[in-house]
Design a protein around this motif. Structure first.
Motif, PDB file in Angstrom:
ATOM      1  N   LEU A 558      12.092 -36.640 126.149  1.00 29.54           N
ATOM      2  CA  LEU A 558      11.779 -35.653 125.134  1.00 29.54           C
ATOM      3  C   LEU A 558      10.434 -35.973 124.490  1.00 29.54           C
ATOM      4  O   LEU A 558      10.154 -37.129 124.174  1.00 29.54           O
ATOM      5  CB  LEU A 558      12.864 -35.653 124.057  1.00 29.54           C
ATOM      6  N   GLU A 559       9.617 -34.965 124.313  1.00 30.84           N
ATOM      7  CA  GLU A 559       8.325 -35.168 123.657  1.00 30.84           C
ATOM      8  C   GLU A 559       8.528 -35.411 122.172  1.00 30.84           C
ATOM      9  O   GLU A 559       9.093 -34.571 121.472  1.00 30.84           O
ATOM     10  CB  GLU A 559       7.431 -33.939 123.867  1.00 30.84           C
ATOM     11  N   ILE A 560       8.076 -36.551 121.692  1.00 31.03           N
ATOM     12  CA  ILE A 560       8.215 -36.873 120.270  1.00 31.03           C
ATOM     13  C   ILE A 560       6.877 -36.831 119.538  1.00 31.03           C
ATOM     14  O   ILE A 560       6.838 -36.855 118.307  1.00 31.03           O
ATOM     15  CB  ILE A 560       8.869 -38.253 120.073  1.00 31.03           C
ATOM     16  N   ASN A 561       5.794 -36.807 120.305  1.00 33.53           N
ATOM     17  CA  ASN A 561       4.472 -36.749 119.679  1.00 33.53           C
ATOM     18  C   ASN A 561       3.473 -36.376 120.754  1.00 33.53           C
ATOM     19  O   ASN A 561       3.760 -36.444 121.956  1.00 33.53           O
ATOM     20  CB  ASN A 561       4.110 -38.108 119.065  1.00 33.53           C
ATOM     21  N   ARG A 562       2.307 -35.974 120.327  1.00 36.70           N
ATOM     22  CA  ARG A 562       1.212 -35.743 121.267  1.00 36.70           C
ATOM     23  C   ARG A 562      -0.104 -36.058 120.584  1.00 36.70           C
ATOM     24  O   ARG A 562      -0.255 -35.871 119.379  1.00 36.70           O
ATOM     25  CB  ARG A 562       1.211 -34.317 121.830  1.00 36.70           C
ATOM     26  N   LYS A 563      -1.033 -36.571 121.367  1.00 34.14           N
ATOM     27  CA  LYS A 563      -2.349 -36.916 120.841  1.00 34.14           C
ATOM     28  C   LYS A 563      -3.383 -36.023 121.519  1.00 34.14           C
ATOM     29  O   LYS A 563      -3.523 -36.021 122.743  1.00 34.14           O
ATOM     30  CB  LYS A 563      -2.672 -38.387 121.108  1.00 34.14           C
ATOM     31  N   ASP A 564      -4.075 -35.258 120.714  1.00 36.23           N
ATOM     32  CA  ASP A 564      -5.070 -34.320 121.243  1.00 36.23           C
ATOM     33  C   ASP A 564      -6.415 -35.001 121.432  1.00 36.23           C
ATOM     34  O   ASP A 564      -6.768 -35.947 120.717  1.00 36.23           O
ATOM     35  CB  ASP A 564      -5.230 -33.129 120.298  1.00 36.23           C
ATOM     36  N   TYR A 565      -7.158 -34.512 122.397  1.00 37.68           N
ATOM     37  CA  TYR A 565      -8.517 -34.996 122.642  1.00 37.68           C
ATOM     38  C   TYR A 565      -9.342 -33.860 123.213  1.00 37.68           C
ATOM     39  O   TYR A 565      -8.799 -32.896 123.764  1.00 37.68           O
ATOM     40  CB  TYR A 565      -8.512 -36.188 123.613  1.00 37.68           C
ATOM     41  N   PHE A 566     -10.649 -33.974 123.065  1.00 36.94           N
ATOM     42  CA  PHE A 566     -11.535 -32.933 123.598  1.00 36.94           C
ATOM     43  C   PHE A 566     -12.053 -33.360 124.968  1.00 36.94           C
ATOM     44  O   PHE A 566     -12.547 -34.475 125.138  1.00 36.94           O
ATOM     45  CB  PHE A 566     -12.720 -32.691 122.661  1.00 36.94           C
ATOM     46  N   SER A 567     -11.925 -32.468 125.936  1.00 42.87           N
ATOM     47  CA  SER A 567     -12.391 -32.734 127.298  1.00 42.87           C
ATOM     48  C   SER A 567     -13.667 -31.950 127.574  1.00 42.87           C
ATOM     49  O   SER A 567     -13.675 -30.714 127.467  1.00 42.87           O
ATOM     50  CB  SER A 567     -11.312 -32.336 128.311  1.00 42.87           C
ATOM     51  N   GLY A 568     -14.730 -32.672 127.950  1.00 37.73           N
ATOM     52  CA  GLY A 568     -15.971 -32.010 128.302  1.00 37.73           C
ATOM     53  C   GLY A 568     -15.879 -31.255 129.613  1.00 37.73           C
ATOM     54  O   GLY A 568     -16.633 -30.309 129.849  1.00 37.73           O
ATOM     55  N   LEU A 569     -14.949 -31.668 130.485  1.00 40.43           N
ATOM     56  CA  LEU A 569     -14.796 -30.987 131.777  1.00 40.43           C
ATOM     57  C   LEU A 569     -14.240 -29.578 131.618  1.00 40.43           C
ATOM     58  O   LEU A 569     -14.656 -28.647 132.310  1.00 40.43           O
ATOM     59  CB  LEU A 569     -13.885 -31.797 132.698  1.00 40.43           C
ATOM     60  N   THR A 570     -13.253 -29.427 130.730  1.00 41.92           N
ATOM     61  CA  THR A 570     -12.652 -28.108 130.512  1.00 41.92           C
ATOM     62  C   THR A 570     -13.194 -27.434 129.256  1.00 41.92           C
ATOM     63  O   THR A 570     -12.901 -26.270 129.013  1.00 41.92           O
ATOM     64  CB  THR A 570     -11.129 -28.245 130.381  1.00 41.92           C
ATOM     65  N   PHE A 571     -13.949 -28.192 128.472  1.00 40.57           N
ATOM     66  CA  PHE A 571     -14.537 -27.712 127.216  1.00 40.57           C
ATOM     67  C   PHE A 571     -13.479 -27.127 126.280  1.00 40.57           C
ATOM     68  O   PHE A 571     -13.642 -26.061 125.689  1.00 40.57           O
ATOM     69  CB  PHE A 571     -15.629 -26.673 127.485  1.00 40.57           C
ATOM     70  N   CYS A 572     -12.367 -27.858 126.180  1.00 45.50           N
ATOM     71  CA  CYS A 572     -11.308 -27.460 125.265  1.00 45.50           C
ATOM     72  C   CYS A 572     -10.467 -28.695 124.930  1.00 45.50           C
ATOM     73  O   CYS A 572     -10.634 -29.754 125.541  1.00 45.50           O
ATOM     74  CB  CYS A 572     -10.423 -26.365 125.871  1.00 45.50           C
ATOM     75  N   ASN A 573      -9.577 -28.536 123.969  1.00 42.80           N
ATOM     76  CA  ASN A 573      -8.691 -29.636 123.596  1.00 42.80           C
ATOM     77  C   ASN A 573      -7.535 -29.754 124.586  1.00 42.80           C
ATOM     78  O   ASN A 573      -6.981 -28.746 125.030  1.00 42.80           O
ATOM     79  CB  ASN A 573      -8.132 -29.426 122.188  1.00 42.80           C
ATOM     80  N   ARG A 574      -7.192 -30.991 124.927  1.00 44.49           N
ATOM     81  CA  ARG A 574      -6.055 -31.282 125.781  1.00 44.49           C
ATOM     82  C   ARG A 574      -5.187 -32.321 125.081  1.00 44.49           C
ATOM     83  O   ARG A 574      -5.562 -32.821 124.013  1.00 44.49           O
ATOM     84  CB  ARG A 574      -6.518 -31.768 127.152  1.00 44.49           C
ATOM     85  N   SER A 575      -4.050 -32.653 125.674  1.00 46.95           N
ATOM     86  CA  SER A 575      -3.107 -33.529 124.979  1.00 46.95           C
ATOM     87  C   SER A 575      -2.534 -34.602 125.893  1.00 46.95           C
ATOM     88  O   SER A 575      -2.335 -34.376 127.097  1.00 46.95           O
ATOM     89  CB  SER A 575      -1.940 -32.714 124.393  1.00 46.95           C
TER      90      SER A 575
END
Length: 614
Positions: A558-575
């Motif tokens: 079960l997902e209890i948390n997620r950490k977001d980051y910015f990806s220059g490859l997709t130019f959007c936030n990912r987790s």
């Protein structure tokens, strides 16, 4: 590259060459390196790829006064020593270790440029080839870790610089400095010893000069000292306090291959040819902007040397036809063949469960394979033509000092490129890892740059510069993505530890798991059927996996948390997902079908309800 000047009075258009070197390749390269330090940044107190091994060695040297590495395939003593010195000055952290590698990466780039200029490669070609080295996706990625590759290249390139100066200036001091740099390179990665064989070319040509005393000095500096040093380090690794069983196993595998190759060369010709072709496909893409410059000169050069050029062309074509038939037609593989660090579109070790970015679809990989095959043929043909040119120069170099030095430089460069390609081909058969291909990258660039003089290659044009810009941009963005998701991963791990969770119950990837239990790294991976599903989900062993840090959801978690980051490859936030096991730790492997059995949906749904998550 050209600009157009228009004489309005005479109504005549004149194409005037634009000297890219006027823009100063040194400034362009420096700006690119500074941009990478700013956009990617070595900051981050966490291990990457396999650099936890060397970080372990640095910590043991600082705390206990001796180097201990749980597992290592390289000598690494100099590498660990440099890291320990940096940590003595600034305190132990992986941030400090990453910065030490980044600085040595800058040294490697500067030394390569100076080495190219030393052998009188045109400024524009020298700058262009150096930028190719500096912007290579694997080089850029490795510059931001504490892996041993970049320090090895730094010392190797310094060795080449001082060696070329020693040849041109007949300087014993520069020969001594080159020997010191080669010893340092071998103290990082023993593969640097391949240059010892190339050094025999210099000694042989020096002996023709009749200076026996100088020849003996060169033999001691360039052959005896590096070999004796490396043998001593290997003895410590295999039998001393730093005993490393993996190094012995690795060495024995290479010795066995060499023995088999010498006793039954026909048995390995096919495998070596395919391995050489595979590496050449990578170098065709890595060197594509430079290889494009040779294309307009191809037919003119062929007409001048029709007989021998036809032979080199036939051999190169046969090698690539054999390679592509085996890898593509028989094995169904497409570029990038290795999928180790270069995993287009990603770059970097994929040491987490799940999928970050989907791999390229089949169609673009087919086009990439075709393109790499064509230019790999050109790459091999150019290197072969350099070998022919070296033989011609040696024959002409009799009593003329300038001609002898020129023959020595060209011969060494071509032999070093061929030797490094051969050694990497052998390495590919034993253990295929694309970052190991880089051992032959700088020698190949130097050989191509020197051969460009004989082909009368012009300055980089608009097509070559655009291709170089695309490679440089991709390398920066892909490594930024790699460092960003790793920062998010380790931030998630730190938060789990802050909650008092036992690190041995966290699967944060092999770097994290092995740092707490190095014995797991020494065990054989994927060698038999396990009771737990965990051994089917990952290539690394774990003590426990109550918590998993992953790119994707995992059955039974079960997902209890997620950490977001910015990806220059997709130019959007990912987790990055932080997952907790919500089903009992029991087998979910069907022993008959050897397939993963997904936990009952109601188990997860009920726990989601209790947790309050949708």
């Amino acid at each position: 590259m050209q600009v157009t000047a228009v004489n309005r009075t005479a109504n005549v258009t004149v194409k005037v060459p634009l000297k890219v070197s006027v823009l100063s390749w040194v400034a362009v390269i420096a700006a690119y390196l500074a941009l990478n330090l700013l956009v990617i940044s070595p900051n981050g107190n966490f291990s990457l790829n396999d650099d936890w091994v060397y970080g372990y060695g640095v910590r043991s040297l600082i705390e206990h006064g001796k180097i201990e590495m749980p597992t290592s395939f390289s000598t690494a003593f100099v590498h660990v020593g440099i890291g320990a010195l940096a940590c003595k000055l600034f305190g132990f952290s992986y941030t400090v270790l990453h910065w030490s590698t980044a600085i040595l990466g800058i040294v490697a780039v500067a030394a390569l440029y100076l080495a190219l200029r030393e052998v009188q490669v045109k400024r524009s070609i020298a700058g262009f080839a150096t930028f190719l080295f500096a912007s290579n996706p694997l080089i850029v990625n490795l510059c931001f870790s504490f892996m041993s590759d970049i320090p090895s290249f730094a010392f190797t390139n310094l060795y080449l610089l001082f060696l070329f100066r020693g040849i041109r200036r007949d300087s014993s001091l520069n020969y001594l400095l080159s020997s010191v740099m080669l010893v340092a390179a071998a103290g990082v990665r023993q593969g640097a010893l391949l240059y010892v064989v190339a050094n025999l070319v210099i000694i042989g040509l020096s002996l023709r000069k009749g200076n026996v005393g100088k020849t003996i000095l060169l033999f001691l500096l360039l052959i005896v000292l590096p070999v004796a040093w490396t043998v001593g380090l290997e003895s410590v690794l295999e039998h001393g306090a730093t005993k490393c069983a993996e190094y012995t196993t690795f060495k024995q595998a290479h010795l066995k291959f060499v023995s088999d190759l010498l006793h039954s060369p026909a048995k390995w010709i096919f495998s070596m040819t395919v391995a050489l072709g595979q590496i050449s496909c990578y170098f065709a893409i890595f060197c594509l902007p430079l290889l494009v410059l040779f294309v307009p000169k191809l037919f003119a050069f062929a007409q001048q040397r029709m007989t021998l050029f036809a032979a080199w062309t036939a051999l190169s074509a046969a090698a690539m036809a054999t390679t592509l038939t085996k890898l593509v037609a028989a094995d169904g593989r497409l570029m990038p063949f290795s999928m180790n660090v270069l995993r287009v579109p990603e770059v970097g070790a994929h040491n987490l469960m799940g999928i970050n970015l989907p791999a390229l679809s089949k169609s673009p990989r087919i086009w990439l394979t075709h393109l790499s095959g064509i230019f790999a043929f050109l790459f091999l043909t150019i290197i072969a033509s350099g070998f022919e040119r070296a033989i011609v120069l040696i024959r002409k170099a009799k009593n003329n000092s300038f001609a002898r030095k020129r023959a020595m430089l060209v011969s060494f460069a071509v032999v070093a490129a061929l030797l490094s390609l051969g050694c990497v081909s052998m390495e590919t058969i034993i253990m295929d890892a694309d970052r190991h291909y880089l051992i032959a990258f700088a020698p190949s660039l130097i050989a191509l740059a020197m051969i460009s003089r004989f082909w009368k290659v012009g300055r980089p044009g608009i097509v070559s510069c655009l291709l170089l810009a695309v490679i440089a941009l991709y390398s920066t963005l892909a490594t930024q993505d790699y460092m960003s998701w790793n920062r998010a991963r380790w931030q998630g791990i730190a938060e789990l530890e802050a909650q008092g969770i036992n690190p041995k119950q966290i699967d944060g990837g092999p770097e994290y798991v092995f740092s707490y239990n190095p014995d797991l790294a020494l065990q054989t991976w994927r060698n038999d059927l396990r009771k737990s599903m965990r051994d089917y989900w990952r290539w690394w062993r774990v003590d426990g996996d109550q918590y998993i840090v992953s790119f994707s959801p995992v059955p039974g978690y079960l997902e209890i948390n997620r950490k977001d980051y910015f990806s220059g490859l997709t130019f959007c936030n990912r987790s990055i997902l932080i997952l907790k096991r919500v089903v009992p730790d029991k087998p979910f492997i069907d022993p008959e079908k050897h397939k993963l059995v997904t936990p009952p949906p109601e188990t997860e749904e009920s726990l989601r309800g209790n947790d309050g998550r949708s």
